[in-house]
Design a protein around this motif. Structure first.
Motif, PDB file in Angstrom:
ATOM      1  N   MET A   1       0.822  -1.210   0.000  1.00  0.00           N
ATOM      2  CA  MET A   1       0.000   0.000   0.000  1.00  0.00           C
ATOM      3  C   MET A   1       0.857   1.262   0.000  1.00  0.00           C
ATOM      4  O   MET A   1       0.567   2.237  -0.709  1.00  0.00           O
ATOM      5  N   ALA A   2       1.915   1.255   0.831  1.00  0.00           N
ATOM      6  CA  ALA A   2       2.783   2.426   0.919  1.00  0.00           C
ATOM      7  C   ALA A   2       3.437   2.729  -0.427  1.00  0.00           C
ATOM      8  O   ALA A   2       3.446   3.874  -0.893  1.00  0.00           O
ATOM      9  N   THR A   3       3.980   1.697  -1.052  1.00  0.00           N
ATOM     10  CA  THR A   3       4.681   1.883  -2.329  1.00  0.00           C
ATOM     11  C   THR A   3       3.703   2.260  -3.431  1.00  0.00           C
ATOM     12  O   THR A   3       3.998   3.142  -4.262  1.00  0.00           O
ATOM     13  N   LYS A   4       2.552   1.626  -3.451  1.00  0.00           N
ATOM     14  CA  LYS A   4       1.551   1.943  -4.484  1.00  0.00           C
ATOM     15  C   LYS A   4       1.076   3.391  -4.360  1.00  0.00           C
ATOM     16  O   LYS A   4       0.813   4.054  -5.369  1.00  0.00           O
ATOM     17  N   TYR A   5       0.986   3.898  -3.137  1.00  0.00           N
ATOM     18  CA  TYR A   5       0.578   5.289  -2.963  1.00  0.00           C
ATOM     19  C   TYR A   5       1.598   6.225  -3.609  1.00  0.00           C
ATOM     20  O   TYR A   5       1.233   7.214  -4.262  1.00  0.00           O
ATOM     21  N   LEU A   6       2.877   5.918  -3.454  1.00  0.00           N
ATOM     22  CA  LEU A   6       3.914   6.732  -4.093  1.00  0.00           C
ATOM     23  C   LEU A   6       3.799   6.647  -5.612  1.00  0.00           C
ATOM     24  O   LEU A   6       3.911   7.657  -6.321  1.00  0.00           O
ATOM     25  N   ILE A   7       3.567   5.437  -6.099  1.00  0.00           N
ATOM     26  CA  ILE A   7       3.427   5.240  -7.547  1.00  0.00           C
ATOM     27  C   ILE A   7       2.204   5.983  -8.075  1.00  0.00           C
ATOM     28  O   ILE A   7       2.257   6.658  -9.118  1.00  0.00           O
ATOM     29  N   ASP A   8       1.103   5.894  -7.351  1.00  0.00           N
ATOM     30  CA  ASP A   8      -0.129   6.579  -7.765  1.00  0.00           C
ATOM     31  C   ASP A   8       0.033   8.091  -7.778  1.00  0.00           C
ATOM     32  O   ASP A   8      -0.739   8.793  -8.451  1.00  0.00           O
ATOM     33  N   ASN A   9       1.008   8.601  -7.050  1.00  0.00           N
ATOM     34  CA  ASN A   9       1.271  10.038  -7.042  1.00  0.00           C
ATOM     35  C   ASN A   9       2.366  10.433  -8.030  1.00  0.00           C
ATOM     36  O   ASN A   9       2.933  11.523  -7.926  1.00  0.00           O
ATOM     37  N   GLY A  10       2.654   9.531  -8.964  1.00  0.00           N
ATOM     38  CA  GLY A  10       3.530   9.864 -10.077  1.00  0.00           C
ATOM     39  C   GLY A  10       4.990   9.528  -9.897  1.00  0.00           C
ATOM     40  O   GLY A  10       5.815   9.817 -10.772  1.00  0.00           O
ATOM     41  N   HIS A  11       5.356   8.894  -8.793  1.00  0.00           N
ATOM     42  CA  HIS A  11       6.766   8.584  -8.545  1.00  0.00           C
ATOM     43  C   HIS A  11       7.153   7.274  -9.228  1.00  0.00           C
ATOM     44  O   HIS A  11       6.431   6.281  -9.141  1.00  0.00           O
TER      45      HIS A  11
ATOM     46  N   TYR B   1       9.240  -5.156   3.078  1.00  0.00           N
ATOM     47  CA  TYR B   1      10.130  -5.042   1.925  1.00  0.00           C
ATOM     48  C   TYR B   1       9.582  -5.838   0.742  1.00  0.00           C
ATOM     49  O   TYR B   1       9.605  -5.368  -0.404  1.00  0.00           O
ATOM     50  N   GLU B   2       9.052  -7.035   1.004  1.00  0.00           N
ATOM     51  CA  GLU B   2       8.465  -7.830  -0.075  1.00  0.00           C
ATOM     52  C   GLU B   2       7.245  -7.128  -0.666  1.00  0.00           C
ATOM     53  O   GLU B   2       7.007  -7.195  -1.879  1.00  0.00           O
ATOM     54  N   GLY B   3       6.467  -6.452   0.168  1.00  0.00           N
ATOM     55  CA  GLY B   3       5.337  -5.681  -0.338  1.00  0.00           C
ATOM     56  C   GLY B   3       5.789  -4.553  -1.252  1.00  0.00           C
ATOM     57  O   GLY B   3       5.162  -4.277  -2.285  1.00  0.00           O
ATOM     58  N   TYR B   4       6.869  -3.891  -0.868  1.00  0.00           N
ATOM     59  CA  TYR B   4       7.467  -2.841  -1.706  1.00  0.00           C
ATOM     60  C   TYR B   4       7.878  -3.403  -3.065  1.00  0.00           C
ATOM     61  O   TYR B   4       7.556  -2.836  -4.128  1.00  0.00           O
ATOM     62  N   LYS B   5       8.566  -4.532  -3.049  1.00  0.00           N
ATOM     63  CA  LYS B   5       9.050  -5.117  -4.311  1.00  0.00           C
ATOM     64  C   LYS B   5       7.889  -5.540  -5.212  1.00  0.00           C
ATOM     65  O   LYS B   5       7.946  -5.358  -6.429  1.00  0.00           O
ATOM     66  N   LYS B   6       6.832  -6.066  -4.608  1.00  0.00           N
ATOM     67  CA  LYS B   6       5.684  -6.501  -5.413  1.00  0.00           C
ATOM     68  C   LYS B   6       4.992  -5.314  -6.064  1.00  0.00           C
ATOM     69  O   LYS B   6       4.594  -5.373  -7.239  1.00  0.00           O
ATOM     70  N   ALA B   7       4.827  -4.227  -5.317  1.00  0.00           N
ATOM     71  CA  ALA B   7       4.192  -3.033  -5.889  1.00  0.00           C
ATOM     72  C   ALA B   7       5.025  -2.482  -7.040  1.00  0.00           C
ATOM     73  O   ALA B   7       4.476  -2.057  -8.072  1.00  0.00           O
ATOM     74  N   MET B   8       6.344  -2.491  -6.889  1.00  0.00           N
ATOM     75  CA  MET B   8       7.222  -2.019  -7.963  1.00  0.00           C
ATOM     76  C   MET B   8       7.107  -2.931  -9.184  1.00  0.00           C
ATOM     77  O   MET B   8       7.020  -2.454 -10.334  1.00  0.00           O
ATOM     78  N   ALA B   9       7.073  -4.242  -8.951  1.00  0.00           N
ATOM     79  CA  ALA B   9       6.958  -5.193 -10.063  1.00  0.00           C
ATOM     80  C   ALA B   9       5.612  -5.054 -10.763  1.00  0.00           C
ATOM     81  O   ALA B   9       5.544  -5.094 -12.010  1.00  0.00           O
ATOM     82  N   ASP B  10       4.538  -4.883 -10.011  1.00  0.00           N
ATOM     83  CA  ASP B  10       3.208  -4.746 -10.610  1.00  0.00           C
ATOM     84  C   ASP B  10       3.123  -3.499 -11.484  1.00  0.00           C
ATOM     85  O   ASP B  10       2.328  -3.450 -12.427  1.00  0.00           O
ATOM     86  N   ALA B  11       3.927  -2.471 -11.155  1.00  0.00           N
ATOM     87  CA  ALA B  11       3.922  -1.230 -11.936  1.00  0.00           C
ATOM     88  C   ALA B  11       5.013  -1.232 -13.004  1.00  0.00           C
ATOM     89  O   ALA B  11       5.224  -0.206 -13.674  1.00  0.00           O
ATOM     90  N   ASN B  12       5.680  -2.388 -13.165  1.00  0.00           N
ATOM     91  CA  ASN B  12       6.771  -2.518 -14.140  1.00  0.00           C
ATOM     92  C   ASN B  12       7.883  -1.501 -13.905  1.00  0.00           C
ATOM     93  O   ASN B  12       8.451  -0.936 -14.848  1.00  0.00           O
ATOM     94  N   LEU B  13       8.188  -1.238 -12.640  1.00  0.00           N
ATOM     95  CA  LEU B  13       9.269  -0.324 -12.281  1.00  0.00           C
ATOM     96  C   LEU B  13      10.472  -1.128 -11.796  1.00  0.00           C
ATOM     97  O   LEU B  13      10.331  -2.088 -11.042  1.00  0.00           O
ATOM     98  N   GLU B  14      11.649  -0.719 -12.237  1.00  0.00           N
ATOM     99  CA  GLU B  14      12.873  -1.425 -11.858  1.00  0.00           C
ATOM    100  C   GLU B  14      13.315  -1.029 -10.460  1.00  0.00           C
ATOM    101  O   GLU B  14      13.175   0.125 -10.046  1.00  0.00           O
ATOM    102  N   LEU B  15      13.862  -2.015  -9.738  1.00  0.00           N
ATOM    103  CA  LEU B  15      14.460  -1.726  -8.441  1.00  0.00           C
ATOM    104  C   LEU B  15      15.899  -1.268  -8.655  1.00  0.00           C
ATOM    105  O   LEU B  15      16.662  -1.915  -9.374  1.00  0.00           O
ATOM    106  N   ASN B  16      16.246  -0.163  -8.023  1.00  0.00           N
ATOM    107  CA  ASN B  16      17.628   0.299  -8.056  1.00  0.00           C
ATOM    108  C   ASN B  16      18.282  -0.100  -6.735  1.00  0.00           C
ATOM    109  O   ASN B  16      17.946   0.437  -5.678  1.00  0.00           O
ATOM    110  N   PRO B  17      19.207  -1.063  -6.750  1.00  0.00           N
ATOM    111  CA  PRO B  17      19.809  -1.531  -5.490  1.00  0.00           C
ATOM    112  C   PRO B  17      20.531  -0.429  -4.726  1.00  0.00           C
ATOM    113  O   PRO B  17      20.717  -0.541  -3.516  1.00  0.00           O
ATOM    114  N   GLN B  18      20.934   0.645  -5.429  1.00  0.00           N
ATOM    115  CA  GLN B  18      21.587   1.768  -4.754  1.00  0.00           C
ATOM    116  C   GLN B  18      20.609   2.515  -3.839  1.00  0.00           C
ATOM    117  O   GLN B  18      21.035   3.243  -2.932  1.00  0.00           O
ATOM    118  N   TRP B  19      19.318   2.320  -4.080  1.00  0.00           N
ATOM    119  CA  TRP B  19      18.288   3.049  -3.318  1.00  0.00           C
ATOM    120  C   TRP B  19      17.627   2.165  -2.264  1.00  0.00           C
ATOM    121  O   TRP B  19      16.581   2.529  -1.720  1.00  0.00           O
TER     122      TRP B  19
END
Length: 333
Positions: free
Chosen positions: A167-177, A196-214
């Motif tokens: 939910m947290a990650t999707k909210y950021l994505i929904d706000n254009g991030h 952390y797994e929830g974060y990764k799933k939200a990023m994957a569902d939005a087709n956004l790459e994970l940057n390990p530096q972040w």
């Protein structure tokens, strides 16, 4: 100290009659009951909780072990536990483990000597510890809160941390991030890993790459958030938004960013987790994921009392759902 025999002598009745009046165990006429109660009042009689507990094999006392932390989350949960114990007519003995397994074992032994009816554990820093006390006392009712997989049978109360992280990650994505980093808690702990797994799933569902530096693993404390910000800064360009996996670390990040000349949320958006009481009084007020802390405490007490009533029931898991609390720390792009 006055006894029932003293009351019986003054009221001119039998000791058994006094017992029936005091314990309301059998009908006694109003006239006799009044005599007994007046005698008890005159003698300042107080029923013996110890004698009653030995007779009933219950003390109406619950033991709770908690790891002391600067995180107000734990205090808010304990407040919910205390309130529910009071409502249900139970006493609470609170022990602090300070994250030490030997101290936890010693505290459990002490609580057993106090003849507590059951235990609640909120010591997630010690998850996975082997506690032979539960093998020695398999009939002891135990409810675990805020803990991962257990090596003993017990009821469990938890929040849906995977859903909260999503939910947290999707909210950021929904706000254009699209450039979103994550500051996690210690990943050997169940809830940190699930967020952390929830974060990764939200990023994957939005087709956004994970940057390990972040992605920085931290400690759930303010100083961990503070240090994690500087680690991110040292690696180069910052993301536009961060999911910080609890509010205490988010406070540290905001403080470090402010010292570094950044403005939240115009330069960096931040969402936290827990919704501790302080989060709405930060500057800016923190957008976060709400954990129902008082309901967590209430559910733990109710589950333990139900276990006392039905000791042979199969252990259950009660999962409370998180909710989003929108405040001022996330900018819409």
């Amino acid at each position: 100290m006055a006894t029932m025999k003293d009351i019986a002598r003054l009221a001119k009745v039998s000791t058994s009659t006094v017992s029936h009046v005091i314990n309301k165990s059998r009908f006694v006429s109003d006239e006799i009951a009044e005599r007994v109660n007046n005698a008890a009042k005159e003698l300042n009689y107080a029923p013996s909780a110890l004698a009653r507990s030995l007779k009933m094999k219950r003390t109406n006392t619950i033991g709770m072990l908690v790891t002391t932390s600067t995180n107000p989350f734990f205090g808010e949960v304990v407040k919910g536990v205390e309130r529910r114990c009071y409502e249900k007519g139970y006493n609470l003995i609170l022990c602090n483990t300070e994250g030490d397994s030997e101290r936890m074992k010693s505290s459990i032994d002490t609580l057993l000597q106090k003849r507590v009816d059951g235990l609640m554990l909120m010591c997630s820093t010690l998850e996975g510890e082997h506690l032979d006390v539960f093998e020695r006392y398999p009939e002891l009712p135990v409810v675990v809160m805020d803990w991962g997989p257990m090596l003993f049978a017990s009821d469990k109360i938890q929040d849906n941390s995977h859903q909260g992280g999503y939910m947290a990650t999707k909210y950021l994505i929904d706000n254009g991030h699209t450039e979103i980093g994550c500051i996690t808690g210690p990943l050997h702990r169940n809830q940190a890993s699930l967020r952390y797994e929830g974060y990764k799933k939200a990023m994957a569902d939005a087709n956004l790459e994970l940057n390990p530096q972040w992605i920085i693993e931290s400690n759930f404390m303010c100083d961990g958030g503070f240090d994690s910000y500087h680690k991110l800064k040292s690696k180069g360009q910052l993301p536009s938004a961060l999911f910080v996996c609890n509010d205490m670390m988010a406070m540290g990040v905001i403080n470090a960013a402010y010292q570094g000349g950044l403005h939240i949320p115009s330069d960096l958006s931040i969402i936290g987790y827990d919704d501790i009481h302080l989060s709405k009084f930060m500057t800016p007020s923190l957008t976060t994921i709400h954990q129902p802390k008082h309901r967590l405490g209430k559910a733990a007490v109710d589950t333990l009392i139900n276990r006392l009533k039905t000791p042979d029931a199969y252990p259950q898991v009660v999962e409370l759902e998180p909710t989003l609390v929108v405040r001022d720390s996330v900018q819409t792009l």
